[in-house]
Design a protein around this motif. Structure first.
Motif, mmCIF file in Angstrom:
data_model
loop_
_atom_site.group_PDB
_atom_site.id
_atom_site.type_symbol
_atom_site.label_atom_id
_atom_site.label_comp_id
_atom_site.label_asym_id
_atom_site.label_seq_id
_atom_site.Cartn_x
_atom_site.Cartn_y
_atom_site.Cartn_z
ATOM 1 N N ASP A 170 22.084 19.184 5.638
ATOM 2 C CA ASP A 170 22.029 19.227 7.093
ATOM 3 C C ASP A 170 20.898 18.303 7.547
ATOM 4 O OD1 ASP A 170 20.899 20.545 9.742
ATOM 5 O OD2 ASP A 170 22.951 21.278 9.466
ATOM 6 N N SER A 171 21.040 17.675 8.681
ATOM 7 C CA SER A 171 20.009 16.756 9.174
ATOM 8 C C SER A 171 18.657 17.451 9.335
ATOM 9 C CB SER A 171 20.436 16.114 10.496
ATOM 10 O OG SER A 171 20.638 17.088 11.496
ATOM 11 N N LYS A 172 18.650 18.751 9.614
ATOM 12 C CA LYS A 172 17.396 19.505 9.776
ATOM 13 C C LYS A 172 16.528 19.437 8.521
ATOM 14 C CE LYS A 172 16.980 22.474 13.480
ATOM 15 N NZ LYS A 172 16.006 21.810 14.271
ATOM 16 N N ASP A 191 17.195 10.699 11.149
ATOM 17 C CA ASP A 191 18.274 9.827 10.688
ATOM 18 C C ASP A 191 17.944 9.272 9.304
ATOM 19 O OD1 ASP A 191 16.276 8.465 12.254
ATOM 20 O OD2 ASP A 191 17.468 6.637 12.067
ATOM 21 N N MET A 192 18.925 9.349 8.412
ATOM 22 C CA MET A 192 18.732 8.953 7.025
ATOM 23 C C MET A 192 19.798 7.939 6.613
ATOM 24 S SD MET A 192 16.089 10.771 6.225
ATOM 25 C CE MET A 192 15.960 10.527 4.470
ATOM 26 N N LYS A 207 25.458 18.978 10.208
ATOM 27 C CA LYS A 207 25.895 18.742 8.835
ATOM 28 C C LYS A 207 26.100 17.243 8.639
ATOM 29 C CE LYS A 207 27.908 21.438 5.476
ATOM 30 N NZ LYS A 207 26.934 22.071 4.632
ATOM 31 N N ILE A 208 25.449 16.664 7.599
ATOM 32 C CA ILE A 208 25.594 15.223 7.339
ATOM 33 C C ILE A 208 26.313 14.946 6.022
ATOM 34 C CG2 ILE A 208 23.694 14.482 8.802
ATOM 35 C CD1 ILE A 208 21.916 14.345 6.332
ATOM 36 N N SER A 209 26.540 15.989 5.229
ATOM 37 C CA SER A 209 27.319 15.866 3.996
ATOM 38 C C SER A 209 27.733 17.272 3.577
ATOM 39 C CB SER A 209 26.502 15.183 2.893
ATOM 40 O OG SER A 209 25.487 16.041 2.410
ATOM 41 N N ALA A 210 28.389 17.376 2.449
ATOM 42 C CA ALA A 210 28.884 18.674 1.986
ATOM 43 C C ALA A 210 27.764 19.703 1.812
ATOM 44 C CB ALA A 210 29.649 18.511 0.678
#
Length: 121
Positions: free
Chosen positions: A8-10, A22-23, A2-5
């Motif tokens: 997801d990085s996937k 990576d973003m 999870k990268i934010s609410a």
């Protein structure tokens, strides 16, 4: 991961299978703001991060693509036209000062640091 609410990085992984995902956090923040602007509808990421090899194999992709830098996402939203989605993206500060391109399938948004607009429909 999870990268934010809501993301997801996937969702941003390079489609070649190399695992690169990576973003730029400014892009993710902009996508979260866009989701608020459009009434909390889910955003479908059709292309996020691209490795240089995959970008070179992607038809019509720029050699200087913001996808390679982790600064861009191609997106669509069920029930919204590309025109409606583009209009919503104009309201997001990260994209207002970045790139917004419209296509028949959806839109491209990026945080390149300068304004860019195009219409490839």
């Amino acid at each position: 991961m999870k990268i934010s609410a809501h993301f997801d990085s996937k969702e941003f992984e390079c489609q070649c299978g190399c695992g690169l995902s990576d973003m730029n956090p400014l892009l993710i923040d902009g996508l979260e703001k866009l989701r608020s602007v459009i009434g909390d509808k889910p955003i479908i990421v059709t292309s996020g991060r691209r490795c240089e090899k995959h970008n070179a194999e992607t038809p019509n992709a720029s050699k200087n693509s913001q996808h390679v830098k982790g600064n861009a996402a191609d997106i669509k939203v069920a029930g919204m036209s590309p025109e409606e989605l583009r209009e919503a993206a104009y309201k997001v500060p990260q994209f207002k000062d970045g790139g917004i391109g419209i296509y028949n399938w959806g839109i491209h948004v990026d945080v390149r640091g300068k304004r860019a607009r195009w219409d490839y429909r």
